[in-house]
Design a protein around this motif. Structure first.
Motif, mmCIF file in Angstrom:
data_model
loop_
_atom_site.group_PDB
_atom_site.id
_atom_site.type_symbol
_atom_site.label_atom_id
_atom_site.label_comp_id
_atom_site.label_asym_id
_atom_site.label_seq_id
_atom_site.Cartn_x
_atom_site.Cartn_y
_atom_site.Cartn_z
ATOM 1 N N CYS A 216 -13.781 -0.351 0.994
ATOM 2 C CA CYS A 216 -13.510 -0.612 2.406
ATOM 3 C C CYS A 216 -14.776 -0.850 3.214
ATOM 4 O O CYS A 216 -14.780 -1.669 4.116
ATOM 5 C CB CYS A 216 -12.676 0.497 3.038
ATOM 6 N N ILE B 250 -7.213 3.319 -1.829
ATOM 7 C CA ILE B 250 -8.228 2.392 -1.336
ATOM 8 C C ILE B 250 -9.387 2.383 -2.324
ATOM 9 O O ILE B 250 -9.976 3.425 -2.607
ATOM 10 C CB ILE B 250 -8.707 2.780 0.076
ATOM 11 N N ARG C 104 0.863 -1.182 0.000
ATOM 12 C CA ARG C 104 0.000 0.000 0.000
ATOM 13 C C ARG C 104 0.902 1.236 0.000
ATOM 14 O O ARG C 104 1.070 1.914 1.007
ATOM 15 C CB ARG C 104 -0.933 -0.016 1.207
ATOM 16 N N CYS D 232 -7.005 -2.440 -2.354
ATOM 17 C CA CYS D 232 -6.175 -1.309 -2.776
ATOM 18 C C CYS D 232 -5.559 -1.519 -4.152
ATOM 19 O O CYS D 232 -5.279 -2.647 -4.551
ATOM 20 C CB CYS D 232 -5.002 -1.125 -1.820
ATOM 21 N N ARG E 98 1.283 2.187 -7.228
ATOM 22 C CA ARG E 98 -0.060 2.419 -7.783
ATOM 23 C C ARG E 98 -0.068 1.995 -9.250
ATOM 24 O O ARG E 98 0.833 2.322 -10.009
ATOM 25 C CB ARG E 98 -0.435 3.888 -7.657
ATOM 26 N N GLN F 165 -6.225 -6.108 1.979
ATOM 27 C CA GLN F 165 -5.552 -5.830 3.245
ATOM 28 C C GLN F 165 -6.279 -6.476 4.420
ATOM 29 O O GLN F 165 -7.509 -6.521 4.444
ATOM 30 C CB GLN F 165 -5.498 -4.318 3.484
ATOM 31 N N TRP G 28 -2.167 -4.863 -6.587
ATOM 32 C CA TRP G 28 -3.580 -4.861 -6.197
ATOM 33 C C TRP G 28 -3.731 -5.853 -5.056
ATOM 34 O O TRP G 28 -3.417 -7.034 -5.203
ATOM 35 C CB TRP G 28 -4.438 -5.236 -7.397
ATOM 36 N N ASP H 176 -1.453 2.677 -3.118
ATOM 37 C CA ASP H 176 -1.888 3.425 -1.937
ATOM 38 C C ASP H 176 -3.342 3.887 -2.017
ATOM 39 O O ASP H 176 -3.845 4.495 -1.077
ATOM 40 C CB ASP H 176 -0.983 4.645 -1.728
#
Length: 139
Positions: free
Chosen positions: A57, A54, A31, A49, A36, A43, A40, A52
């Protein structure tokens, strides 16, 4: 392709399981801003993610010792699907450039996982190719 990670131990503070392109530096959290579009991950705290960023969630459950996390990569539909104890928790899109597999000279994607190492262990299992079920057999 599909694989499963079985978590064990007396605690699980930070961990992640997913995929990353071969050029991603491993050894700490995936993360990170510098990965980026290249990593993938599902978490342990309960989010999906892209590096970095998100992506999900609120509907993603955390995982802990005793849980099994499966990762399914479907290149033709450009997605990675995550399951916890055989229940889907979400999916993340892959870049179009990976849909047909890696281009010559580019980094293929690989299974990736990390943990903070505090009282936890994991077993990594590869599962039979899902090609017969209509999912990609090329990673």
């Amino acid at each position: 392709h599909e694989w499963e990670v079985r978590w064990a131990g007396d605690g699980l503070h930070w961990a992640g399981v997913g995929v990353a392109v071969g050029s991603v530096r491993l050894g700490d959290s995936l993360r990170r801003e510098d990965v980026r579009g290249q990593a993938w991950v599902y978490q342990s705290k309960g989010f999906l993610c892209d590096g970095d960023v998100i992506l999900a969630c609120e509907t993603v459950p955390p995982f802990a010792p005793g849980d099994r996390v499966k990762v399914r990569v479907a290149l033709e539909s450009r997605k990675v699907v995550f399951l916890r104890n055989d229940e889907p928790v979400g999916e993340v899109p892959l870049p179009a450039s990976l849909a047909a597999g890696p281009a010559p000279g580019s980094a293929p994607i690989y299974p990736a996982l990390y943990t903070d190492g505090a009282g936890v262990s994991c077993t990594f299992l590869t599962l039979p190719s899902p090609a017969a079920a209509g999912r990609s057999s090329v990673l």
